[in-house]
Design a protein around this motif. Structure first.
Motif, PDB file in Angstrom:
ATOM      1  N   GLU A   3       0.834  -1.221  -0.076  1.00 27.63           N
ATOM      2  CA  GLU A   3       0.185   0.076   0.018  1.00 27.63           C
ATOM      3  C   GLU A   3       0.857   1.315   0.055  1.00 27.63           C
ATOM      4  O   GLU A   3       2.174   1.113   0.173  1.00 27.63           O
ATOM      5  CB  GLU A   3      -1.019  -0.180   1.146  1.00 27.63           C
ATOM      6  N   MET A  61       3.304   1.123   3.778  1.00 26.81           N
ATOM      7  CA  MET A  61       2.331   0.177   4.457  1.00 26.81           C
ATOM      8  C   MET A  61       2.033  -1.044   3.404  1.00 26.81           C
ATOM      9  O   MET A  61       2.386  -0.854   2.188  1.00 26.81           O
ATOM     10  CB  MET A  61       1.169   0.748   4.847  1.00 26.81           C
ATOM     11  N   SER A  62       1.598  -1.823   4.094  1.00 23.12           N
ATOM     12  CA  SER A  62       1.111  -3.192   3.361  1.00 23.12           C
ATOM     13  C   SER A  62       0.076  -3.646   3.964  1.00 23.12           C
ATOM     14  O   SER A  62      -0.211  -3.589   5.481  1.00 23.12           O
ATOM     15  CB  SER A  62       2.446  -4.180   3.469  1.00 23.12           C
ATOM     16  N   THR A  63      -0.791  -4.552   3.168  1.00 23.42           N
ATOM     17  CA  THR A  63      -2.031  -4.961   3.961  1.00 23.42           C
ATOM     18  C   THR A  63      -1.603  -6.595   3.775  1.00 23.42           C
ATOM     19  O   THR A  63      -1.458  -7.257   2.872  1.00 23.42           O
ATOM     20  CB  THR A  63      -3.381  -5.107   3.144  1.00 23.42           C
ATOM     21  N   ASP A  96       9.449  -1.341  11.191  1.00 26.40           N
ATOM     22  CA  ASP A  96       9.170   0.132  11.373  1.00 26.40           C
ATOM     23  C   ASP A  96      10.589   0.860  11.654  1.00 26.40           C
ATOM     24  O   ASP A  96      10.917   1.952  11.105  1.00 26.40           O
ATOM     25  CB  ASP A  96       8.263   0.373  12.467  1.00 26.40           C
TER      26      ASP A  96
END
Length: 260
Positions: free
Chosen positions: A187, A191-193, A249
């Motif tokens: 994403e 970010m990633s799903t 992170d």
């Protein structure tokens, strides 16, 4: 000079213009349903053409059919500014609707139900393999869809689909378990799903366990900001990578700041 006539609406009744606009919306939706049916028919016909082309010389194979379908889907995607994989899926779904659910398709063509209703009926009847049982289920589904919203239609026809299904719920569950998988979609904003397709009892167990772990860690040290976990996603990420320094992170932040 005569003063204009002012029509005072009857208390409790909407102005006449509201009734006119409600009728306009209903008419537009019926027309939209007919346009949706035209698109579905066209996509199904394209699927037929692709399959016919793949089988033209008598050398039929799933690979040849897949290539032919992809070629046609790419042409549609280019013309419609759409994703070719999406078009390929829509062609397959349209082919099922037209050939396996003619009663449902006819109702859509006449503007009696919406595309959302069609999706609900076809999805609910996906496991009904017997043509006669499927036809009876589809007719009942259309009758309900003509007077109910899609969400209500789903709730009312799912029990009918269960009765018409020749396989048991356990058999379908066992078959679905063969499709267990974990998928990741990148994403924006780093970010990633991450999704996992699991048996429901396992999925709920994982979620409840992560929630419990997050709550317990917060209770142990509510003063340490590094130990505070907003939701199960924090636990899932940190448990997979160990310490906070190992967490992606932290790696992302180091990469952005130039720290090593």
């Amino acid at each position: 000079m005569r003063s204009p006539t002012i029509t005072t609406p009857v208390p409790g009744e909407p102005p006449a213009v509201v009734g006119v606009m409600v009728g306009a919306v209903a008419t537009a939706r019926r027309q939209q349903a007919r346009f949706d049916a035209l698109e579905i028919q066209s996509l199904a016909s394209l699927m037929d053409e692709a399959l016919a082309a793949a089988r033209a010389d008598g050398r039929c194979s799933s690979k040849r059919e897949d290539l032919a379908i992809r070629e046609v889907a790419a042409m549609v995607a280019c013309e419609a500014h759409a994703n070719d994989r999406t078009v390929q899926r829509q062609m397959s779904e349209a082919h099922v609707i037209v050939n396996d659910y003619p009663t449902v398709f006819a109702a859509l063509s006449e503007g009696l139900i919406t595309k959302a209703h069609v999706s609900v009926i076809v999805t609910a009847g996906a496991n009904i393999t017997d043509p006669e049982a499927r036809a009876i289920f589809a007719a009942r589904g259309v009758a309900i869809a003509m007077v109910e919203a899609p969400s209500r239609t789903r709730a009312m026809i799912e029990p009918l689909a269960e009765l018409a299904n020749p396989t048991t719920a356990q058999e379908r569950h066992d078959r679905a378990c063969q499709d267990r998988r974990v998928e990741i979609v990148d994403e924006p904003d780093g970010m990633s799903t991450l999704t996992a397709y699991l048996p429901s009892f396992t999925a709920h167990g994982v979620y409840n366990r992560l929630t419990e772990m997050a709550k317990n860690l917060n209770d142990l040290d509510s003063t340490d900001s590094d130990a505070l976990y907003d939701d199960p996603a924090d636990i899932a990420g940190r448990s997979a990578f160990g310490t906070a320094a190992d967490h992606p992170d932290a790696a992302f932040e180091r990469a952005m700041t130039g720290d090593t």
